[in-house]
Design a protein around this motif. Structure first.
Motif, PDB file in Angstrom:
ATOM      1  N   GLN A 235       0.837  -1.191   0.000  1.00  0.00           N
ATOM      2  CA  GLN A 235       0.000   0.000   0.000  1.00  0.00           C
ATOM      3  C   GLN A 235       0.874   1.243   0.000  1.00  0.00           C
ATOM      4  O   GLN A 235       1.912   1.282   0.633  1.00  0.00           O
ATOM      5  CB  GLN A 235      -0.922   0.006   1.218  1.00  0.00           C
ATOM      6  N   GLY A 236       0.447   2.251  -0.724  1.00  0.00           N
ATOM      7  CA  GLY A 236       1.180   3.512  -0.751  1.00  0.00           C
ATOM      8  C   GLY A 236       2.545   3.391  -1.408  1.00  0.00           C
ATOM      9  O   GLY A 236       3.441   4.175  -1.132  1.00  0.00           O
ATOM     10  N   GLY A 237       2.722   2.414  -2.296  1.00  0.00           N
ATOM     11  CA  GLY A 237       3.989   2.260  -2.994  1.00  0.00           C
ATOM     12  C   GLY A 237       5.080   1.594  -2.179  1.00  0.00           C
ATOM     13  O   GLY A 237       6.208   1.466  -2.629  1.00  0.00           O
ATOM     14  N   ARG A 238       4.771   1.167  -0.973  1.00  0.00           N
ATOM     15  CA  ARG A 238       5.765   0.497  -0.140  1.00  0.00           C
ATOM     16  C   ARG A 238       5.844  -0.975  -0.512  1.00  0.00           C
ATOM     17  O   ARG A 238       4.864  -1.576  -0.906  1.00  0.00           O
ATOM     18  CB  ARG A 238       5.394   0.603   1.335  1.00  0.00           C
ATOM     19  N   GLU A 239       7.007  -1.548  -0.334  1.00  0.00           N
ATOM     20  CA  GLU A 239       7.140  -2.980  -0.559  1.00  0.00           C
ATOM     21  C   GLU A 239       6.649  -3.732   0.654  1.00  0.00           C
ATOM     22  O   GLU A 239       6.783  -3.280   1.784  1.00  0.00           O
ATOM     23  CB  GLU A 239       8.610  -3.339  -0.798  1.00  0.00           C
ATOM     24  N   TRP A 240       6.086  -4.909   0.413  1.00  0.00           N
ATOM     25  CA  TRP A 240       5.650  -5.758   1.511  1.00  0.00           C
ATOM     26  C   TRP A 240       6.827  -6.510   2.078  1.00  0.00           C
ATOM     27  O   TRP A 240       7.746  -6.904   1.368  1.00  0.00           O
ATOM     28  CB  TRP A 240       4.633  -6.777   1.024  1.00  0.00           C
ATOM     29  N   ARG A 241       6.782  -6.704   3.393  1.00  0.00           N
ATOM     30  CA  ARG A 241       7.759  -7.552   4.073  1.00  0.00           C
ATOM     31  C   ARG A 241       6.977  -8.562   4.884  1.00  0.00           C
ATOM     32  O   ARG A 241       5.975  -8.223   5.503  1.00  0.00           O
ATOM     33  CB  ARG A 241       8.628  -6.728   5.024  1.00  0.00           C
ATOM     34  N   ARG A 242       7.440  -9.776   4.881  1.00  0.00           N
ATOM     35  CA  ARG A 242       6.795 -10.822   5.677  1.00  0.00           C
ATOM     36  C   ARG A 242       7.308 -10.704   7.106  1.00  0.00           C
ATOM     37  O   ARG A 242       8.482 -10.904   7.365  1.00  0.00           O
ATOM     38  CB  ARG A 242       7.107 -12.190   5.092  1.00  0.00           C
ATOM     39  N   GLU A 243       6.399 -10.309   8.023  1.00  0.00           N
ATOM     40  CA  GLU A 243       6.744 -10.161   9.438  1.00  0.00           C
ATOM     41  C   GLU A 243       5.637 -10.762  10.287  1.00  0.00           C
ATOM     42  O   GLU A 243       4.807 -10.044  10.831  1.00  0.00           O
ATOM     43  CB  GLU A 243       6.935  -8.678   9.791  1.00  0.00           C
ATOM     44  N   PRO A 244       5.610 -12.092  10.405  1.00  0.00           N
ATOM     45  CA  PRO A 244       4.534 -12.739  11.167  1.00  0.00           C
ATOM     46  C   PRO A 244       4.402 -12.231  12.600  1.00  0.00           C
ATOM     47  O   PRO A 244       3.299 -12.137  13.121  1.00  0.00           O
ATOM     48  CB  PRO A 244       4.909 -14.217  11.146  1.00  0.00           C
ATOM     49  N   ALA A 245       5.496 -11.885  13.243  1.00  0.00           N
ATOM     50  CA  ALA A 245       5.428 -11.425  14.641  1.00  0.00           C
ATOM     51  C   ALA A 245       4.610 -10.138  14.752  1.00  0.00           C
ATOM     52  O   ALA A 245       3.891  -9.941  15.733  1.00  0.00           O
ATOM     53  CB  ALA A 245       6.832 -11.215  15.203  1.00  0.00           C
ATOM     54  N   ALA A 246       4.688  -9.267  13.752  1.00  0.00           N
ATOM     55  CA  ALA A 246       3.971  -7.997  13.792  1.00  0.00           C
ATOM     56  C   ALA A 246       2.457  -8.197  13.737  1.00  0.00           C
ATOM     57  O   ALA A 246       1.704  -7.342  14.185  1.00  0.00           O
ATOM     58  CB  ALA A 246       4.418  -7.103  12.637  1.00  0.00           C
ATOM     59  N   LEU A 247       2.033  -9.329  13.209  1.00  0.00           N
ATOM     60  CA  LEU A 247       0.600  -9.586  13.062  1.00  0.00           C
ATOM     61  C   LEU A 247       0.146 -10.792  13.885  1.00  0.00           C
ATOM     62  O   LEU A 247      -0.916 -11.343  13.659  1.00  0.00           O
ATOM     63  CB  LEU A 247       0.271  -9.788  11.582  1.00  0.00           C
ATOM     64  N   ARG A 248       0.960 -11.184  14.853  1.00  0.00           N
ATOM     65  CA  ARG A 248       0.637 -12.364  15.668  1.00  0.00           C
ATOM     66  C   ARG A 248      -0.709 -12.221  16.380  1.00  0.00           C
ATOM     67  O   ARG A 248      -1.529 -13.133  16.364  1.00  0.00           O
ATOM     68  CB  ARG A 248       1.744 -12.633  16.685  1.00  0.00           C
TER      69      ARG A 248
ATOM     70  N   THR B  74      -3.264 -10.360  15.601  1.00  0.00           N
ATOM     71  CA  THR B  74      -4.330 -10.428  14.603  1.00  0.00           C
ATOM     72  C   THR B  74      -4.605 -11.879  14.226  1.00  0.00           C
ATOM     73  O   THR B  74      -5.763 -12.318  14.199  1.00  0.00           O
ATOM     74  CB  THR B  74      -3.954  -9.620  13.345  1.00  0.00           C
ATOM     75  N   ALA B  75      -3.549 -12.637  13.944  1.00  0.00           N
ATOM     76  CA  ALA B  75      -3.704 -14.038  13.568  1.00  0.00           C
ATOM     77  C   ALA B  75      -4.345 -14.849  14.691  1.00  0.00           C
ATOM     78  O   ALA B  75      -5.213 -15.700  14.438  1.00  0.00           O
ATOM     79  CB  ALA B  75      -2.349 -14.625  13.178  1.00  0.00           C
ATOM     80  N   GLU B  76      -3.951 -14.586  15.929  1.00  0.00           N
ATOM     81  CA  GLU B  76      -4.529 -15.315  17.074  1.00  0.00           C
ATOM     82  C   GLU B  76      -6.014 -15.000  17.238  1.00  0.00           C
ATOM     83  O   GLU B  76      -6.824 -15.896  17.477  1.00  0.00           O
ATOM     84  CB  GLU B  76      -3.766 -14.986  18.352  1.00  0.00           C
ATOM     85  N   GLN B  77      -6.375 -13.727  17.103  1.00  0.00           N
ATOM     86  CA  GLN B  77      -7.785 -13.362  17.235  1.00  0.00           C
ATOM     87  C   GLN B  77      -8.608 -13.928  16.084  1.00  0.00           C
ATOM     88  O   GLN B  77      -9.739 -14.394  16.285  1.00  0.00           O
ATOM     89  CB  GLN B  77      -7.952 -11.849  17.348  1.00  0.00           C
ATOM     90  N   LEU B  78      -8.069 -13.923  14.869  1.00  0.00           N
ATOM     91  CA  LEU B  78      -8.788 -14.511  13.742  1.00  0.00           C
ATOM     92  C   LEU B  78      -8.984 -16.014  13.941  1.00  0.00           C
ATOM     93  O   LEU B  78     -10.066 -16.542  13.670  1.00  0.00           O
ATOM     94  CB  LEU B  78      -8.043 -14.242  12.429  1.00  0.00           C
ATOM     95  N   ALA B  79      -7.958 -16.701  14.420  1.00  0.00           N
ATOM     96  CA  ALA B  79      -8.080 -18.141  14.680  1.00  0.00           C
ATOM     97  C   ALA B  79      -9.176 -18.404  15.715  1.00  0.00           C
ATOM     98  O   ALA B  79      -9.982 -19.330  15.556  1.00  0.00           O
ATOM     99  CB  ALA B  79      -6.741 -18.712  15.141  1.00  0.00           C
ATOM    100  N   ALA B  80      -9.237 -17.590  16.759  1.00  0.00           N
ATOM    101  CA  ALA B  80     -10.271 -17.746  17.785  1.00  0.00           C
ATOM    102  C   ALA B  80     -11.653 -17.448  17.199  1.00  0.00           C
ATOM    103  O   ALA B  80     -12.635 -18.124  17.518  1.00  0.00           O
ATOM    104  CB  ALA B  80      -9.975 -16.840  18.977  1.00  0.00           C
ATOM    105  N   TYR B  81     -11.748 -16.459  16.337  1.00  0.00           N
ATOM    106  CA  TYR B  81     -13.019 -16.136  15.665  1.00  0.00           C
ATOM    107  C   TYR B  81     -13.485 -17.322  14.826  1.00  0.00           C
ATOM    108  O   TYR B  81     -14.637 -17.753  14.921  1.00  0.00           O
ATOM    109  CB  TYR B  81     -12.842 -14.879  14.799  1.00  0.00           C
ATOM    110  N   PHE B  82     -12.593 -17.869  14.004  1.00  0.00           N
ATOM    111  CA  PHE B  82     -12.965 -18.995  13.150  1.00  0.00           C
ATOM    112  C   PHE B  82     -13.321 -20.233  13.965  1.00  0.00           C
ATOM    113  O   PHE B  82     -14.115 -21.061  13.519  1.00  0.00           O
ATOM    114  CB  PHE B  82     -11.852 -19.322  12.157  1.00  0.00           C
ATOM    115  N   ALA B  83     -12.762 -20.372  15.154  1.00  0.00           N
ATOM    116  CA  ALA B  83     -13.085 -21.502  16.035  1.00  0.00           C
ATOM    117  C   ALA B  83     -14.395 -21.263  16.791  1.00  0.00           C
ATOM    118  O   ALA B  83     -14.832 -22.136  17.551  1.00  0.00           O
ATOM    119  CB  ALA B  83     -11.941 -21.731  17.028  1.00  0.00           C
TER     120      ALA B  83
END
Length: 158
Positions: free
Chosen positions: A33-46, A48-57
């Motif tokens: 977004q905004g012309g920036r390159e994406w970087r894979r940083e799972p820790a930065a979104l941990r 979010t991922a945990e809450q989504l997993a709980a939502y799907f469960a």
């Protein structure tokens, strides 16, 4: 992030969630977004991922994440209103328009809903047509139906 609905693309500015997209999705960004390159940083979104997993469960009904969606003031107003639609309930475009003090803006609400960059967490899937029809969803109507079913206690179907 893998999910029962397929791969999810999570985007953060380092402090808040700025995007959550299903693949395929009508609005899926092709690069950073905004012309920036994406970087894979799972820790930065941990969290979010945990809450989504709980939502799907079926264990989480309300997300508590810092959000920073990018859009016009009107779009952000609509997206804030979407977060007030209770888990397992639906609203109409006209109802959202009335809730933000713009009773004649149901079409504009629909367009803002379609541009929501943070699906699921900002629950645009909870907005339906005035006649109860499952109209439009960037991730596909079948996913919208699955999410609404999950929120009503049904097993999630992809």
């Amino acid at each position: 992030m893998p999910s029962p609905l397929g791969e999810l693309l999570l985007i953060s500015d380092g402090a808040a969630l700025t995007g959550l997209y299903m693949n395929p999705h009508e609005q899926l960004p092709s690069d950073g977004q905004g012309g920036r390159e994406w970087r894979r940083e799972p820790a930065a979104l941990r969290e979010t991922a945990e809450q989504l997993a709980a939502y799907f469960a079926g264990e989480l009904r309300e997300f508590s994440l810092p959000l920073a969606p990018r859009g016009t003031e009107f779009q952000r107003t609509v997206w804030r209103a979407l977060t007030t639609v209770p888990h397992g309930r639906t609203a109409t475009y006209g109802g959202i328009a009335r809730s933000i003090g713009r009773p004649n803006a149901s079409r504009a609400v629909g367009m803002a809903n379609n541009r929501n960059p943070i699906s699921i967490v900002v629950p645009c899937h909870r907005v339906i047509g005035a006649d109860g029809a499952m109209v439009g969803y960037g991730g596909g109507v079948s996913r919208k139906e699955s999410l609404l079913g999950l929120e009503k206690g049904a097993a999630l179907k992809a």
